[in-house]
Design an enzyme around this catalytic site. Structure first.
Site, PDB file in Angstrom:
ATOM      1  CG  PHE A  66      -1.966   1.081   1.170  1.00 40.26           C
ATOM      2  CD1 PHE A  66      -3.114   0.959   0.398  1.00 40.26           C
ATOM      3  CD2 PHE A  66      -1.783   2.245   1.904  1.00 40.26           C
ATOM      4  CE1 PHE A  66      -4.053   1.978   0.354  1.00 40.26           C
ATOM      5  CE2 PHE A  66      -2.716   3.266   1.869  1.00 40.26           C
ATOM      6  CZ  PHE A  66      -3.860   3.133   1.087  1.00 40.26           C
ATOM      7  CB  ILE A  91       0.168 -13.758  -0.150  1.00 47.42           C
ATOM      8  CG1 ILE A  91       1.543 -13.657  -0.830  1.00 47.42           C
ATOM      9  CG2 ILE A  91      -0.318 -15.201  -0.116  1.00 47.42           C
ATOM     10  CD1 ILE A  91       2.661 -14.377  -0.105  1.00 47.42           C
ATOM     11  CB  THR A  95     -10.213 -10.970   5.501  1.00 43.76           C
ATOM     12  OG1 THR A  95      -8.984 -10.293   5.207  1.00 43.76           O
ATOM     13  CG2 THR A  95     -10.115 -11.699   6.836  1.00 43.76           C
ATOM     14  CG  HIS A  97      -6.391  -6.622   4.143  1.00 42.41           C
ATOM     15  ND1 HIS A  97      -6.562  -5.330   4.577  1.00 42.41           N
ATOM     16  CD2 HIS A  97      -5.063  -6.800   3.955  1.00 42.41           C
ATOM     17  CE1 HIS A  97      -5.378  -4.741   4.648  1.00 42.41           C
ATOM     18  NE2 HIS A  97      -4.457  -5.611   4.274  1.00 42.41           N
ATOM     19  CG  PHE A 122       1.180  -2.959 -10.918  1.00 41.33           C
ATOM     20  CD1 PHE A 122       0.697  -2.309  -9.798  1.00 41.33           C
ATOM     21  CD2 PHE A 122       0.844  -4.290 -11.102  1.00 41.33           C
ATOM     22  CE1 PHE A 122      -0.119  -2.968  -8.878  1.00 41.33           C
ATOM     23  CE2 PHE A 122       0.028  -4.965 -10.191  1.00 41.33           C
ATOM     24  CZ  PHE A 122      -0.444  -4.295  -9.077  1.00 41.33           C
TER      25      PHE A 122
END
Length: 162
Positions: A66, A91, A95, A97, A122
């Site tokens: 992030f 990975i 959840t 997330h 990227f």
């Protein structure tokens, strides 16, 4: 994309220009360090192999994928760079997330490139498990870091030729 038919480190099908005239930034996430360290080595070594001098490579580490967004933005705000390579690994967990992080990182990195009118590459792996990540960080599918470095060189050359 790495598959049995495509290796991330195989560039035999394309011409790679010399990276000698260009300056590059590399922002690497510390999270999943075994994977991101291998991605970094691949990217750095590929830049050197294609003529980029050590003094024309600026590398920084950020906490996680992030934070690659802010790292790339700050690099382009404070350095004369022709392109920035972002390297990370997210990975899949149990959840959602994973989905939020992957989406935010992809969009954020794209927006940094648009904001600065510079290539921001990227080089982030988004895998289901550790094995898939290692396979793409120097394993059986090659190294996404190599691919990111070659993309950065090609985009720097493209930009300078406009």
């Amino acid at each position: 994309m790495a598959t049995n038919l495509k290796n991330l480190s195989d560039f035999s099908h394309t011409t790679v220009p010399s990276g000698k005239p260009y300056k590059f930034g590399i922002v690497v996430a510390a999270w999943n360090a075994e994977v991101t360290g291998a991605l970094y080595r691949g990217a750095y070594d590929s830049l050197i192999k294609h003529g980029v001098t050590e003094e024309n490579i600026t590398s920084v580490e950020v906490a996680g994928s992030f934070e690659l967004i802010a790292g790339a933005d700050l690099m382009l705000s404070n350095k004369e760079l022709d392109a920035v390579i972002t390297l990370g690994c997210v990975i899949q967990g149990e959840t959602r997330h994973f989905d939020f992080i992957c989406n935010a990182v992809a969009n954020g990195i794209a927006n940094v490139g648009i904001k600065h009118t510079k290539p921001v590459i990227f080089g982030v792996l988004t895998t289901d498990n550790q094995e898939q990540a290692l396979d793409r960080a120097g394993g059986k599918h090659g190294n996404k870091g190599d691919e990111a470095a070659i993309t950065a060189i090609k985009m720097a050359a493209f930009t300078s030729n406009l």
